[in-house]
Design a protein around this motif. Structure first.
Motif, mmCIF file in Angstrom:
data_model
loop_
_atom_site.group_PDB
_atom_site.id
_atom_site.type_symbol
_atom_site.label_atom_id
_atom_site.label_comp_id
_atom_site.label_asym_id
_atom_site.label_seq_id
_atom_site.Cartn_x
_atom_site.Cartn_y
_atom_site.Cartn_z
ATOM 1 N N ARG A 1 0.834 -1.195 0.000
ATOM 2 C CA ARG A 1 0.000 0.000 0.000
ATOM 3 C C ARG A 1 0.879 1.259 0.000
ATOM 4 N N ASN A 2 1.953 1.209 0.774
ATOM 5 C CA ASN A 2 2.877 2.340 0.756
ATOM 6 C C ASN A 2 3.568 2.463 -0.601
ATOM 7 N N MET A 3 3.867 1.313 -1.217
ATOM 8 C CA MET A 3 4.437 1.365 -2.572
ATOM 9 C C MET A 3 3.439 1.996 -3.540
ATOM 10 N N ALA A 4 2.160 1.639 -3.355
ATOM 11 C CA ALA A 4 1.131 2.243 -4.199
ATOM 12 C C ALA A 4 1.093 3.756 -3.990
ATOM 13 N N LEU A 5 1.083 4.184 -2.733
ATOM 14 C CA LEU A 5 1.044 5.614 -2.435
ATOM 15 C C LEU A 5 2.236 6.335 -3.065
ATOM 16 N N ALA A 6 3.425 5.760 -2.883
ATOM 17 C CA ALA A 6 4.632 6.420 -3.379
ATOM 18 C C ALA A 6 4.624 6.497 -4.905
ATOM 19 N N ASN A 7 4.272 5.406 -5.560
ATOM 20 C CA ASN A 7 4.220 5.424 -7.024
ATOM 21 C C ASN A 7 3.143 6.382 -7.524
ATOM 22 N N TYR A 8 2.064 6.428 -6.796
ATOM 23 C CA TYR A 8 0.973 7.301 -7.207
ATOM 24 C C TYR A 8 1.407 8.762 -7.133
ATOM 25 N N MET A 9 2.094 9.114 -6.057
ATOM 26 C CA MET A 9 2.567 10.497 -5.932
ATOM 27 C C MET A 9 3.665 10.775 -6.945
ATOM 28 N N ARG A 10 4.449 9.758 -7.255
ATOM 29 C CA ARG A 10 5.463 9.938 -8.285
ATOM 30 C C ARG A 10 4.809 10.241 -9.631
ATOM 31 N N ALA A 11 3.675 9.577 -9.894
ATOM 32 C CA ALA A 11 2.946 9.850 -11.146
ATOM 33 C C ALA A 11 2.505 11.311 -11.210
ATOM 34 N N PHE A 12 2.263 11.920 -10.051
ATOM 35 C CA PHE A 12 1.891 13.335 -10.012
ATOM 36 C C PHE A 12 3.124 14.240 -9.905
ATOM 37 N N GLY A 13 4.308 13.656 -9.908
ATOM 38 C CA GLY A 13 5.527 14.454 -9.817
ATOM 39 C C GLY A 13 5.880 14.891 -8.406
ATOM 40 N N ASN A 14 5.243 14.308 -7.396
ATOM 41 C CA ASN A 14 5.515 14.736 -6.025
ATOM 42 C C ASN A 14 6.446 13.783 -5.269
ATOM 43 N N ILE A 15 7.037 12.843 -5.970
ATOM 44 C CA ILE A 15 8.165 12.053 -5.443
ATOM 45 C C ILE A 15 9.251 12.155 -6.502
ATOM 46 N N HIS A 16 10.458 12.519 -6.092
ATOM 47 C CA HIS A 16 11.536 12.737 -7.061
ATOM 48 C C HIS A 16 12.556 11.611 -7.067
ATOM 49 N N ALA A 17 12.916 11.112 -5.911
ATOM 50 C CA ALA A 17 13.913 10.037 -5.837
ATOM 51 C C ALA A 17 13.264 8.711 -6.230
ATOM 52 N N PRO A 18 14.084 7.711 -6.584
ATOM 53 C CA PRO A 18 13.507 6.399 -6.897
ATOM 54 C C PRO A 18 12.657 5.892 -5.726
ATOM 55 N N VAL A 19 11.491 5.350 -6.074
ATOM 56 C CA VAL A 19 10.513 4.959 -5.061
ATOM 57 C C VAL A 19 11.094 3.981 -4.044
ATOM 58 N N ASP A 20 11.919 3.025 -4.492
ATOM 59 C CA ASP A 20 12.407 2.035 -3.522
ATOM 60 C C ASP A 20 13.377 2.656 -2.517
ATOM 61 N N LEU A 21 14.130 3.667 -2.936
ATOM 62 C CA LEU A 21 15.021 4.339 -1.984
ATOM 63 C C LEU A 21 14.200 5.145 -0.965
ATOM 64 N N VAL A 22 13.178 5.814 -1.449
ATOM 65 C CA VAL A 22 12.329 6.609 -0.554
ATOM 66 C C VAL A 22 11.676 5.702 0.479
ATOM 67 N N LEU A 23 11.121 4.587 -0.005
ATOM 68 C CA LEU A 23 10.426 3.689 0.918
ATOM 69 C C LEU A 23 11.400 2.977 1.857
ATOM 70 N N GLY A 24 12.578 2.642 1.351
ATOM 71 C CA GLY A 24 13.597 2.034 2.217
ATOM 72 C C GLY A 24 13.902 2.958 3.398
ATOM 73 N N THR A 25 14.047 4.225 3.101
ATOM 74 C CA THR A 25 14.285 5.212 4.160
ATOM 75 C C THR A 25 13.091 5.282 5.102
ATOM 76 N N TYR A 26 11.904 5.386 4.502
ATOM 77 C CA TYR A 26 10.672 5.488 5.305
ATOM 78 C C TYR A 26 10.509 4.299 6.245
ATOM 79 N N PHE A 27 10.723 3.100 5.713
ATOM 80 C CA PHE A 27 10.532 1.908 6.542
ATOM 81 C C PHE A 27 11.560 1.836 7.681
ATOM 82 N N HIS A 28 12.769 2.341 7.429
ATOM 83 C CA HIS A 28 13.769 2.352 8.513
ATOM 84 C C HIS A 28 13.399 3.351 9.602
ATOM 85 N N PHE A 29 12.847 4.482 9.191
ATOM 86 C CA PHE A 29 12.386 5.446 10.206
ATOM 87 C C PHE A 29 11.316 4.786 11.098
#
Lengths: 324, 324, 324, 324
Positions: free
Chosen positions: A175-203
């Motif tokens: 679901r978080n992957m869906a959210l991140a990819n969805y925002m990327r489709a709108f241009g509101n995520i700039h870094a590669p999705v897996d790096l962003v989520l990797g960081t998020y999950f570690h936090f």
């Protein structure tokens, strides 16, 4: 009976904390432990911890207050603080400041609002926060920065990230992957999705005890300063504003009810922890892993409600001495 | 520069109120006056009033502070107070306490949540509040009760309902008729829809000046008591809870931003008024008819932001004296 | 086994109609009779009628085919035909032609699409159709016009409106009142809401037997002409287009499934009736009051599915003789 | 003037096809070429091709009818046919059959309907179709199977997948990644998301000319059989049902309008192609890369509308000879 609004003395706080822990110990209805990943599912529902750090540095603890738990979404407060330090109010071009009015992982709002999440405390918003942090950093660096930050806030170098939790999140976080990819489709995520989520999950996988968490939250009650070192973490205005966001948006679609019953800025996580702030007076952490239907700690909320009743600490309480 | 958190003296408040009114007088961007009914559309955008009633009864006023305006949705605070007095927490079976996360007259949420409005400060919620009030009363009686209530709260028998406004609302209130009929379809409106809406539109048509409004709001800063008469309007707990609802839900889909920038419980109306509460310290009313895109007074919010900056009155400010 | 696509002869159709009625008689699962108004709730679930009118005028009937029932939303087909005759393609400025993708009385779509209903066969769309009809008429006149129209189409002056049904609809139609007021708020209803709904409820209250309904539907199979009188009801193009709308939107949120299983233009009503059209070949009416979860007649759909299997009448069937 | 419904002869069809191509050549308004990936953005808007394959095998072509274009979503028809052959009606447990009532890549519906896409012709539905195909296959195998299938249907071994398109889709397909991950969170995607999407993007990247596409669509007009080889591709019932789905859901949120104006089962793609079926009579492919606001070929729809007007081929047209 309702307490009058006089400020309880320090000894009283110790007694009140112990009383509340005792009351919670025997509680039959404890909610349901999060079970979407095994490391959370196996936490015993009986756990309960409470820690109150006063403005003068006194710490009152009870129950399992030194046992680390997964702070999960409470990390969103620290991530927001970090990112505001990095980019300031620029952040608000990419994240809103309004309560979501729907479940914490809803994707509907993103569609109608073109990829701008409602606030930094829902998953989508915290993912954007991570993306902004990664603007100038590698995930490893951002994660290291976060770890150093909470260790320094709490004054405790033993705080660690639970890699088992981080890995489990990553394996099931569709679901978080869906959210991140969805925002990327709108241009509101700039870094590669897996790096962003990797960081998020570690936090999210930060493991802290109630004591550590309450200590880390001190700057939010003390006008942005670390009350021990005296060093400024954020400006007073920013501290107030982070508190305001915790009040409006800190408990998913249960934020209004939390304000109504407890009346303090707070942030909860699905690990069962809640951080609450009494501006000028106390930083509070409570932990009980059983959740209510909104995904917030059932006993944690109840314990805070009792604490506020016994101390008159709600921010909606007439201020001490102000009316004399 | 940001003010330190010391409590300004009484003379200072008078000066600050005057300064803010002066600053607002010259302001170029004043938003757009509501134009859905003629009696609102014809209000001059230049109007500005500010009134601050202190806990000790002192009143500081500036600008058009004695000119009555249509309080509109601010009446929802008084209606909620009345209905809680009548039926207590039973109300919460029929209205929620969560921010709406969408425009103030959205009907979508009612569909997904089966006719239960999110909170008593959106139109749908206030319509249910009126319906509950009509449980034992005729519209005429309920309207009379409301009028007596605000007159008593403000200590001013000249407060009246603007029938021109009430009639205009009734003639154009198709969206509110839709909301009411829709909730009736879910069984959450019991009285005939036209009686409920007649009551609702009369409440919205209350005309009050800033001075009257700030006086009427005193009980919310004073633990539920009328600070002059000493009589209890609501219990201290209920006063705090109404304040919490104003903080979470008082400004439609702009509530998070209001908390972030101003940090006080407040309620706005499309007439351009805002009532704000500083628990234990002050009751504030501001009026400027130009609205921002969320339907809240543009200059009213700005004036409150300035006031909070100059006084340190945000509830997220460390409490006075508490840290010494 | 699936029938080959040869056109059954006339005698065969009579036999097939009788067989299907016989098969349906013993059917255990009949769905649930609509119970939102007493006059519908009291209809015995055992009722079943079927009427097939062929292009040459032959009528094949079985079961309770001469017992009038409340045609409800099937009247939307006749209302659309009337209004297209009155204003032509102007109608499409105020109503769409797309399936709704949601429940038949959903209000959500109206919010996102600014008061323009998706098609004339959902309630909101049919209410707009009534409003357009009232552009030049009193409700009494519009209702009279409708009654004369269906009587003429069916060649049967005994067709009547069931006033008990009309009154019951009016007393409980809060959701339709919500829809109408909501569209009025968007400017898409011009006449007073109660007049529009009064007209709408009378159309829904038309009582017709299967025989009468199938006869009234003849113009839709015959290029817009009444096959007996030869008079043109609508142009051939308009007849095709009404059929297309029935195919796309005729069964609320079950239209796709109806096309998939049956493959004919059709329109259902909560009274349990369905009108279906086989262009060039037949007009069909079926009635069984038990509804499926989408609000369409359960046995009615099943009967039509059988009929299409036995006759090869689906419009997606390769055309007779065309491949030779 | 509107044509009567007599079946035009073969010579007539050739003339009509030429006339339509000529008419379209000079058309000023051609819509907007899809620009979300470079390989589509660079297609000249002037292109226009039309191919009509009759039941007897005759092919009528005009314009750029032999130039391959990206068939994009038209591939969803072939993917559905393949997967129905593999798992039959089991598919319908994981995909619906109703029109979506919203934009083709909407994620909202998935939230309210728990990860079950509305139909196999919206992106989410086609992604599930790919996931089901991957139940027993590697992506490479599934892609090979699809390629062999369309080559066999068209009787043309030169049909290929455009790897540049497939790669571009993959690099920008964040919304599809969101959809796939979101459905995986609901348990409705089983294979790894990147494998499912890799397959999906390759299907979309099929490059075919109008001639090839119309030939590949023959089985849908011929009761499921390849009219040349006589071999059965699907059962007659399944062919009819695929046609019904194309009628209900083939044009995103423009399907109702397509049925209204053209009245044929069809499927469009953002490459500007449309496949349309006249059961028993013809398989039609048209291509013009400029799209209307719903994402369907503007001139393609217009060309089909003209064709249907000139031939009387709408399925809602009274059948030839049936009324005599």
């Amino acid at each position: 009976m309702e307490m009058s609004a006089m400020d309880p003395g320090r000894n009283d706080i110790g007694r009140i904390v112990a009383e509340i822990a005792e009351e919670m110990r025997g509680h039959a209805h404890r909610g349901k432990v999060a079970d979407y990943i095994p490391p959370l599912a196996c936490v015993p529902v009986e756990k309960f911890g409470l820690a109150v750090v006063m403005a003068d540095g006194t710490v009152h603890c009870a129950g399992d207050c030194d046992e680390p738990f997964s702070i999960q979404s409470i990390s969103k407060v620290f991530a927001l603080t970090l990112v505001l330090g990095a980019v300031g109010d620029q952040l608000w071009k990419r994240v809103g400041r309004e309560p979501s009015g729907s479940a914490f992982n809803s994707i509907v709002q993103l569609e109608t609002e073109h990829g701008i999440p409602r606030n930094p405390f829902i998953n989508a918003g915290a993912i954007v926060v991570c993306d902004v942090l990664l603007g100038g950093l590698q995930p490893r660096e951002a994660i290291g920065q976060m770890l150093r930050f909470v260790r320094e806030l709490a004054g405790d170098d033993t705080i660690a990230i639970d890699e088992t939790v981080a890995r489990a999140e990553q394996e099931t976080g569709f679901r978080n992957m869906a959210l991140a990819n969805y925002m990327r489709a709108f241009g509101n995520i700039h870094a590669p999705v897996d790096l962003v989520l990797g960081t998020y999950f570690h936090f999210c996988a930060l493991a802290m005890s109630c004591r550590q968490l309450a200590l880390a939250g001190r700057f939010l009650m003390a006008d942005g300063r670390n009350p021990v070192s005296g060093f400024s973490v954020v400006t007073p205005r920013r501290a107030r504003r982070i508190n305001a966001l915790m009040m409006s948006c800190g408990h998913y679609d249960n934020s209004g009810d939390f304000a109504y019953r407890i009346g303090l800025p707070g942030k909860s996580g699905v690990g069962g922890g809640i951080l609450a702030v009494v501006p000028g007076i106390a930083s509070i952490a409570v932990w009980s892993p059983g959740l209510n239907r909104s995904g917030n700690s059932h006993l944690g909320q109840l314990a805070l409600e009792r604490l506020v009743q016994k101390t008159g600490w709600s921010v909606f309480e007439p201020r001490v001495g102000s009316q004399a």
